[in-house]
Design a protein around this motif. Sequence first.
Motif, PDB file in Angstrom:
ATOM      1  N   TYR A  99       0.858  -1.180   0.000  1.00 36.08           N
ATOM      2  CA  TYR A  99       0.000   0.000   0.000  1.00 36.08           C
ATOM      3  C   TYR A  99       0.895   1.230   0.000  1.00 36.08           C
ATOM      4  O   TYR A  99       1.895   1.273   0.713  1.00 36.08           O
ATOM      5  CB  TYR A  99      -0.887   0.029   1.248  1.00 36.08           C
ATOM      6  N   VAL A 100       0.540   2.227  -0.805  1.00 31.74           N
ATOM      7  CA  VAL A 100       1.304   3.470  -0.886  1.00 31.74           C
ATOM      8  C   VAL A 100       0.356   4.635  -0.655  1.00 31.74           C
ATOM      9  O   VAL A 100      -0.608   4.817  -1.406  1.00 31.74           O
ATOM     10  CB  VAL A 100       1.989   3.620  -2.265  1.00 31.74           C
ATOM     11  N   GLY A 101       0.621   5.395   0.403  1.00 27.62           N
ATOM     12  CA  GLY A 101      -0.140   6.614   0.645  1.00 27.62           C
ATOM     13  C   GLY A 101       0.414   7.712  -0.235  1.00 27.62           C
ATOM     14  O   GLY A 101       1.624   7.929  -0.267  1.00 27.62           O
ATOM     15  N   THR A 102      -0.443   8.380  -0.984  1.00 27.66           N
ATOM     16  CA  THR A 102       0.026   9.378  -1.940  1.00 27.66           C
ATOM     17  C   THR A 102      -0.564  10.751  -1.662  1.00 27.66           C
ATOM     18  O   THR A 102      -1.599  10.882  -1.018  1.00 27.66           O
ATOM     19  CB  THR A 102      -0.353   8.985  -3.379  1.00 27.66           C
ATOM     20  N   ASN A 103       0.102  11.741  -2.185  1.00 32.60           N
ATOM     21  CA  ASN A 103      -0.397  13.104  -2.130  1.00 32.60           C
ATOM     22  C   ASN A 103      -0.893  13.539  -3.503  1.00 32.60           C
ATOM     23  O   ASN A 103      -1.845  14.284  -3.617  1.00 32.60           O
ATOM     24  CB  ASN A 103       0.704  14.056  -1.655  1.00 32.60           C
ATOM     25  N   THR A 104      -0.264  13.048  -4.547  1.00 31.28           N
ATOM     26  CA  THR A 104      -0.563  13.484  -5.903  1.00 31.28           C
ATOM     27  C   THR A 104      -2.032  13.286  -6.263  1.00 31.28           C
ATOM     28  O   THR A 104      -2.692  14.192  -6.732  1.00 31.28           O
ATOM     29  CB  THR A 104       0.314  12.729  -6.917  1.00 31.28           C
ATOM     30  N   TYR A 105      -2.533  12.096  -6.060  1.00 33.15           N
ATOM     31  CA  TYR A 105      -3.914  11.793  -6.426  1.00 33.15           C
ATOM     32  C   TYR A 105      -4.828  11.708  -5.213  1.00 33.15           C
ATOM     33  O   TYR A 105      -5.992  11.374  -5.341  1.00 33.15           O
ATOM     34  CB  TYR A 105      -3.976  10.481  -7.214  1.00 33.15           C
ATOM     35  N   LYS A 106      -4.257  11.981  -4.030  1.00 33.05           N
ATOM     36  CA  LYS A 106      -5.007  11.919  -2.776  1.00 33.05           C
ATOM     37  C   LYS A 106      -5.778  10.604  -2.663  1.00 33.05           C
ATOM     38  O   LYS A 106      -6.974  10.568  -2.423  1.00 33.05           O
ATOM     39  CB  LYS A 106      -5.940  13.116  -2.653  1.00 33.05           C
ATOM     40  N   ARG A 107      -5.023   9.526  -2.860  1.00 37.44           N
ATOM     41  CA  ARG A 107      -5.629   8.206  -2.762  1.00 37.44           C
ATOM     42  C   ARG A 107      -4.597   7.202  -2.278  1.00 37.44           C
ATOM     43  O   ARG A 107      -3.415   7.506  -2.174  1.00 37.44           O
ATOM     44  CB  ARG A 107      -6.214   7.761  -4.097  1.00 37.44           C
ATOM     45  N   LEU A 108      -5.062   6.025  -2.013  1.00 32.95           N
ATOM     46  CA  LEU A 108      -4.208   4.923  -1.593  1.00 32.95           C
ATOM     47  C   LEU A 108      -3.994   4.025  -2.805  1.00 32.95           C
ATOM     48  O   LEU A 108      -4.951   3.542  -3.410  1.00 32.95           O
ATOM     49  CB  LEU A 108      -4.892   4.150  -0.463  1.00 32.95           C
ATOM     50  N   MET A 109      -2.738   3.826  -3.156  1.00 29.79           N
ATOM     51  CA  MET A 109      -2.412   2.925  -4.259  1.00 29.79           C
ATOM     52  C   MET A 109      -2.029   1.569  -3.665  1.00 29.79           C
ATOM     53  O   MET A 109      -1.514   1.510  -2.557  1.00 29.79           O
ATOM     54  CB  MET A 109      -1.245   3.494  -5.063  1.00 29.79           C
ATOM     55  N   TYR A 110      -2.260   0.483  -4.403  1.00 32.02           N
ATOM     56  CA  TYR A 110      -1.907  -0.833  -3.885  1.00 32.02           C
ATOM     57  C   TYR A 110      -1.612  -1.810  -5.004  1.00 32.02           C
ATOM     58  O   TYR A 110      -2.057  -1.644  -6.130  1.00 32.02           O
ATOM     59  CB  TYR A 110      -3.006  -1.378  -2.979  1.00 32.02           C
ATOM     60  N   LYS A 111      -0.819  -2.830  -4.658  1.00 35.82           N
ATOM     61  CA  LYS A 111      -0.438  -3.869  -5.603  1.00 35.82           C
ATOM     62  C   LYS A 111       0.035  -5.092  -4.831  1.00 35.82           C
ATOM     63  O   LYS A 111       0.687  -4.960  -3.803  1.00 35.82           O
ATOM     64  CB  LYS A 111       0.699  -3.353  -6.491  1.00 35.82           C
ATOM     65  N   ALA A 112      -0.264  -6.281  -5.319  1.00 35.24           N
ATOM     66  CA  ALA A 112       0.242  -7.505  -4.707  1.00 35.24           C
ATOM     67  C   ALA A 112       1.770  -7.515  -4.809  1.00 35.24           C
ATOM     68  O   ALA A 112       2.331  -7.206  -5.858  1.00 35.24           O
ATOM     69  CB  ALA A 112      -0.336  -8.731  -5.389  1.00 35.24           C
ATOM     70  N   VAL A 113       2.447  -7.825  -3.717  1.00 32.42           N
ATOM     71  CA  VAL A 113       3.905  -7.823  -3.685  1.00 32.42           C
ATOM     72  C   VAL A 113       4.480  -8.731  -4.765  1.00 32.42           C
ATOM     73  O   VAL A 113       5.459  -8.385  -5.415  1.00 32.42           O
ATOM     74  CB  VAL A 113       4.419  -8.225  -2.281  1.00 32.42           C
ATOM     75  N   LYS A 114       3.882  -9.866  -4.996  1.00 29.92           N
ATOM     76  CA  LYS A 114       4.390 -10.812  -5.995  1.00 29.92           C
ATOM     77  C   LYS A 114       4.404 -10.217  -7.407  1.00 29.92           C
ATOM     78  O   LYS A 114       5.162 -10.652  -8.259  1.00 29.92           O
ATOM     79  CB  LYS A 114       3.592 -12.115  -5.990  1.00 29.92           C
ATOM     80  N   ASP A 115       3.618  -9.180  -7.630  1.00 30.64           N
ATOM     81  CA  ASP A 115       3.542  -8.560  -8.944  1.00 30.64           C
ATOM     82  C   ASP A 115       4.494  -7.374  -9.116  1.00 30.64           C
ATOM     83  O   ASP A 115       4.558  -6.783 -10.194  1.00 30.64           O
ATOM     84  CB  ASP A 115       2.116  -8.079  -9.235  1.00 30.64           C
ATOM     85  N   LEU A 116       5.250  -7.015  -8.081  1.00 32.77           N
ATOM     86  CA  LEU A 116       6.108  -5.830  -8.167  1.00 32.77           C
ATOM     87  C   LEU A 116       7.189  -5.951  -9.234  1.00 32.77           C
ATOM     88  O   LEU A 116       7.532  -4.977  -9.871  1.00 32.77           O
ATOM     89  CB  LEU A 116       6.769  -5.546  -6.818  1.00 32.77           C
ATOM     90  N   GLU A 117       7.740  -7.122  -9.390  1.00 33.42           N
ATOM     91  CA  GLU A 117       8.816  -7.300 -10.355  1.00 33.42           C
ATOM     92  C   GLU A 117       8.341  -7.187 -11.800  1.00 33.42           C
ATOM     93  O   GLU A 117       9.112  -6.902 -12.689  1.00 33.42           O
ATOM     94  CB  GLU A 117       9.487  -8.655 -10.148  1.00 33.42           C
ATOM     95  N   ASN A 118       7.059  -7.417 -12.031  1.00 33.99           N
ATOM     96  CA  ASN A 118       6.559  -7.494 -13.391  1.00 33.99           C
ATOM     97  C   ASN A 118       5.712  -6.335 -13.862  1.00 33.99           C
ATOM     98  O   ASN A 118       5.436  -6.209 -15.040  1.00 33.99           O
ATOM     99  CB  ASN A 118       5.757  -8.791 -13.572  1.00 33.99           C
ATOM    100  N   SER A 119       5.258  -5.499 -12.927  1.00 33.16           N
ATOM    101  CA  SER A 119       4.376  -4.419 -13.349  1.00 33.16           C
ATOM    102  C   SER A 119       4.392  -3.275 -12.347  1.00 33.16           C
ATOM    103  O   SER A 119       4.929  -3.383 -11.265  1.00 33.16           O
ATOM    104  CB  SER A 119       2.950  -4.944 -13.512  1.00 33.16           C
ATOM    105  N   ALA A 120       3.771  -2.188 -12.738  1.00 35.26           N
ATOM    106  CA  ALA A 120       3.725  -0.987 -11.897  1.00 35.26           C
ATOM    107  C   ALA A 120       2.630  -1.091 -10.851  1.00 35.26           C
ATOM    108  O   ALA A 120       1.701  -1.878 -10.965  1.00 35.26           O
ATOM    109  CB  ALA A 120       3.488   0.239 -12.778  1.00 35.26           C
ATOM    110  N   VAL A 121       2.753  -0.272  -9.825  1.00 33.73           N
ATOM    111  CA  VAL A 121       1.729  -0.165  -8.790  1.00 33.73           C
ATOM    112  C   VAL A 121       0.540   0.573  -9.376  1.00 33.73           C
ATOM    113  O   VAL A 121       0.706   1.549 -10.093  1.00 33.73           O
ATOM    114  CB  VAL A 121       2.279   0.600  -7.558  1.00 33.73           C
ATOM    115  N   GLU A 122      -0.663   0.122  -9.096  1.00 40.45           N
ATOM    116  CA  GLU A 122      -1.857   0.799  -9.610  1.00 40.45           C
ATOM    117  C   GLU A 122      -2.598   1.486  -8.505  1.00 40.45           C
ATOM    118  O   GLU A 122      -2.530   1.123  -7.372  1.00 40.45           O
ATOM    119  CB  GLU A 122      -2.780  -0.226 -10.274  1.00 40.45           C
TER     120      GLU A 122
END
Length: 122
Positions: A99-122
């Motif tokens: 989980y990534v707390g952001t300021n840019t879009y004022k939202r919480l971004m998230y991604k399965a850890v297993k997918d980090l090597e293959n794709s970007a966080v959404e």
Amino acid sequence: MFNDFNSDTIFCIGQTDDGKVWVGSYNGYLSIIDGEKITQSKANDIRFLLGCRNYGNQLIVNNENGLCISLFNSDFKQKTLATDVAGFYNFISSDNILYVGTNTYKRLMYKAVKDLENSAVE
């Protein structure tokens, strides 16, 4: 005492699974402390923000200068996980979701850890 180029305005301190301590400063340097040995990146174009988080033996960081979230390995090679985003806090849950707390879009971004090597966080 740690006192080098990277010792001014330290915003990122993390420890990876292999026991190495990573230190990133707003002034742009990333260093790895392994016992008595300190290795510093040559690049100083990254402005580390708060919220770095280990991912195995790598480090997830928030970069203000590039407005991105990046994954660094111990050779200081960088993989961009998300662009056009100012992240301020990274958390990996017990069910392995980043989980990534952001300021840019004022939202919480998230991604399965297993997918980090293959794709970007959404």
